[in-house]
Scaffold this active site. Structure first.
Site, PDB file in Angstrom:
ATOM      1  N   HIS A  73       0.220   2.519  22.378  1.00  0.00           N
ATOM      2  CA  HIS A  73       1.680   2.452  22.523  1.00  0.00           C
ATOM      3  C   HIS A  73       2.398   2.508  21.170  1.00  0.00           C
ATOM      4  CE1 HIS A  73       0.734  -1.727  21.645  1.00  0.00           C
ATOM      5  NE2 HIS A  73       2.027  -1.951  21.440  1.00  0.00           N
ATOM      6  N   ALA A 103     -26.520  -7.496  21.953  1.00  0.00           N
ATOM      7  CA  ALA A 103     -25.812  -7.425  20.667  1.00  0.00           C
ATOM      8  C   ALA A 103     -25.070  -6.104  20.497  1.00  0.00           C
ATOM      9  CB  ALA A 103     -26.803  -7.602  19.524  1.00  0.00           C
ATOM     10  N   ALA A 121     -28.375  -3.845  24.338  1.00  0.00           N
ATOM     11  CA  ALA A 121     -27.665  -3.841  23.065  1.00  0.00           C
ATOM     12  C   ALA A 121     -26.967  -2.507  22.817  1.00  0.00           C
ATOM     13  CB  ALA A 121     -28.647  -4.119  21.928  1.00  0.00           C
ATOM     14  N   LYS A 151     -41.618  -5.611  34.959  1.00  0.00           N
ATOM     15  CA  LYS A 151     -42.087  -4.900  33.764  1.00  0.00           C
ATOM     16  C   LYS A 151     -42.186  -5.835  32.563  1.00  0.00           C
ATOM     17  CE  LYS A 151     -39.691  -0.714  35.088  1.00  0.00           C
ATOM     18  NZ  LYS A 151     -38.545   0.129  34.755  1.00  0.00           N
TER      19      LYS A 151
END
Length: 178
Positions: A73, A103, A121, A151
Site C-alpha cells: 500500500h 527453522a 525447514a 520412516k
C-alpha cells in the site's frame, strides 16, 4: 518499531530457553493466543502480533518469520495518490495443536496450520494446510504423519539414544562408495 515490540523483542533475546520464551509470550499477551506446552525459538516479535494464535503443543524453530501484513500500500499510495488510497493489507495466522515449524520458515497472512502438522525447514506457508508433513517453497504435502513416524522411527519402542560416536559411524557407513 513501537515500544510494545521493542520491549518484548528485547525480553525474548534475554530468555535462554524456548519453553520460557513461550511462557513469556503467554504471560504478557504478546499474541492473540499462546497454548500450553509450547516452545518458541524465535526472538523477534512480528508487527501486528495480536493477529497470531498458537495452539497447544506447538514447537517453532529458530528464525521462523510470521508475516501478518505487507507494505504494498505504501508504494501504491505514493504512485497513485491522491486519486486512490490503498489500505494496509493485514491478515491472521492460526497455528492449531500439535504443530512443528522448521527453522527459517516464513508464514504469510491469512493462513491456518494444523492440527497435527510438521513443516520442514526453509518452507514458505502461503495457504492453509491440514494434517501431514509439508516442505518447500511453497510448502507442499510430502506424506502423512503416520508415514513420517514409520520412516523416522521404525523401532519407536526403543528408548535407547545413540551416542555421538555411533551416529558418526552410521553417517559414514551410509556414504561408503560402491
Amino acid at each position: 518499531m513501537d515500544w510494545f515490540r521493542i520491549r518484548h523483542t528485547l525480553a525474548l533475546h534475554l530468555i535462554m530457553t524456548g519453553g520460557k520464551r513461550a511462557e513469556y509470550i503467554k504471560k504478557h499477551h504478546v499474541f492473540a493466543n499462546m497454548g500450553e506446552n509450547c516452545i518458541v525459538m524465535f526472538r523477534k516479535v512480528p508487527l501486528h502480533s495480536k493477529l497470531i494464535s498458537i495452539g497447544n503443543n506447538v514447537r517453532i524453530a529458530s528464525n521462523v518469520t510470521f508475516v501478518t501484513h505487507d507494505v504494498i500500500h505504501k508504494m501504491l499510495n505514493t504512485k497513485y495518490a491522491p486519486e486512490k488510497v490503498y489500505p494496509e493489507f493485514k491478515g491472521c495466522i492460526e497455528i492449531k495443536d500439535n504443530v512443528f515449524i522448521g527453522a527459517n520458515t516464513t508464514v504469510l497472512p491469512n493462513v491456518s496450520i494444523g492440527p497435527n502438522v510438521i513443516i520442514g525447514a526453509c518452507s514458505l506457508v502461503n495457504k492453509d494446510i491440514s494434517e501431514g508433513v509439508y516442505a518447500g517453497v511453497p510448502a507442499k504435502y510430502i506424506c502423512s504423519l503416520e508415514d513420517f513416524l514409520a520412516k523416522r522411527y521404525p523401532n519407536a519402542e526403543s528408548k535407547d539414544e545413540k551416542s555421538d560416536e555411533s551416529l558418526w559411524k552410521q553417517f559414514y557407513c551410509e556414504r561408503k562408495p560402491g
